[in-house]
Write an enzyme that holds these catalytic residues in place. Structure first.
Site, PDB file in Angstrom:
ATOM      1  N   GLY A 244     -20.786 -11.679  14.919  1.00 30.89           N
ATOM      2  CA  GLY A 244     -20.756 -13.125  14.772  1.00 30.89           C
ATOM      3  C   GLY A 244     -21.963 -13.633  14.013  1.00 30.89           C
ATOM      4  CB  ALA A 245     -22.864 -16.227  12.110  1.00 30.48           C
ATOM      5  N   GLY A 270     -20.813 -11.922   2.316  1.00 28.24           N
ATOM      6  CA  GLY A 270     -21.953 -12.780   2.642  1.00 28.24           C
ATOM      7  C   GLY A 270     -22.001 -14.031   1.780  1.00 28.24           C
ATOM      8  CG  ASP A 271     -22.388 -13.601  -2.314  1.00 30.09           C
ATOM      9  OD1 ASP A 271     -23.558 -13.693  -1.893  1.00 30.09           O
ATOM     10  OD2 ASP A 271     -22.027 -12.731  -3.129  1.00 30.09           O
TER      11      ASP A 271
END
Length: 334
Positions: A244-245, A270-271
């Site tokens: 997760g983030a 990621g971008d």
């Protein structure tokens, strides 16, 4: 109350300068890759696309309905023209990009493998490495709501590093700046990366960093340790792959789990996450929705071999953003 202040509206445009929600600054290259999963050395033909961390974010933002511009330099060659045409076709404003008649456009190759896709870069002496602090005076930057940068550009040349420091400097800097650490070990010498990327990240308004790359760079063992290290950055977003983030915004910690997704190739995820998160910032959404839109965009990238995915329709993302936490965890993208 939303813990993360959104960027101020852009000033009224004067003259022909286009107004972008976000201007992304950095190198884009021609990408040559196999048409299937066999390794590069076994191929007789390759397909050409374009890719670069910052322009990937610009394309993602455009795909999510926002005005994005890309600022850089390309060579006066077929690769540079292909990059300009493809980004424009994806809805990115490329009107401020400079064409260099003396230095080439960079190129990189993808080499699929059973464990991961390797990349081989041929960018030394490229047109983009000639970017410098003077580019910070471009009017397209002053008209934007946000500027997006990454650590890739900082490693390209001394003049590129000075450009990033210029864009990130000043006590009353406008517009707001987001920075993706984007550590590329092959581009850096010795301990330069850890020191330089930490200085740049601490100057940004929004920082994106992978938990694993932060541990490699700075020895931080947890997301909380990363956030402590990067203080006083107002917003720190730590991505932890399939887990997760976590964002840290004005003292508020928010975690959103990733959605289980079949991974075709991780390049560009990621971008895409940064594009989704920044799109939600522009839309004044709360922090949970910002992380969720980042995950949805990243999942789209994971399901394709292209550096830039087709973004999910906004009707679909809006529906998923409205789910409660249990429904979100069960709603894996297909």
């Amino acid at each position: 109350m939303d813990p993360v202040p959104s960027p101020s509206p852009p000033p009224a445009a004067t003259g022909p300068v286009p107004v972008a929600d976000v201007v992304c600054v950095g190198e884009t290259m021609a990408v040559l890759s196999p048409p299937d999963a066999r390794p590069l050395g076994e191929q007789n033909t390759l397909r050409m696309a374009v890719g670069g961390a910052e322009s990937n974010v610009a394309c993602g933002l455009a795909g999510l309905g926002h005005r994005a511009a890309w600022l850089s330099r390309v060579g006066d060659d077929p690769f540079g023209r292909r990059i300009m045409a493809e980004l424009a076709a994806r809805g990115v404003d490329v009107s401020a990009v400079e064409t260099d008649p003396e230095h080439p456009t960079g190129v990189y190759f993808k080499d699929p493998g059973p464990d991961r896709t390797r990349t081989y870069y041929y960018r030394g002496g490229s047109a983009a490495t000639r970017m410098g602090p003077e580019l910070a005076r471009d009017p397209v930057l002053r008209q934007a709501r946000m500027v997006h940068l990454s650590g890739v550009a900082a490693a390209l040349s001394d003049s590129c590093a000075r450009l990033l420091r210029t864009l990130l400097s000043g006590p009353a800097r406008e517009p707001a700046v987001s920075f993706d650490v984007n550590h590329r070990p092959a581009l850096w010498r010795g301990a330069d990366a850890a020191r330089s990327l930490l200085v740049l990240a601490r100057c940004a308004d929004i920082v994106f960093v992978g938990r694993d790359e932060a541990e490699t760079l700075w020895g931080t063992a947890s997301c909380d340790a990363v956030a402590d290290l990067l203080s006083p950055a107002p917003v720190v977003v730590v991505k932890d792959a399939e887990h997760g983030a976590t964002s840290y915004a004005n003292g508020v910690r928010t975690f959103v789990p990733s959605l289980p997704t079949k991974v075709v190739e991780p390049v560009g995820a990621g971008d895409a996450f940064a594009a989704g998160y920044l799109a939600a910032v522009l839309e004044n959404r709360d922090e949970r929705s910002r992380l969720r839109l980042g995950h949805l965009a990243a999942a789209a990238a994971l399901r394709t071999r292209d550096d830039v995915p087709v973004m999910p329709p906004r009707a679909e993302t809006d529906r998923r953003l409205a789910l409660d936490d249990d429904a979100w965890a069960a709603a894996a993208p297909r």
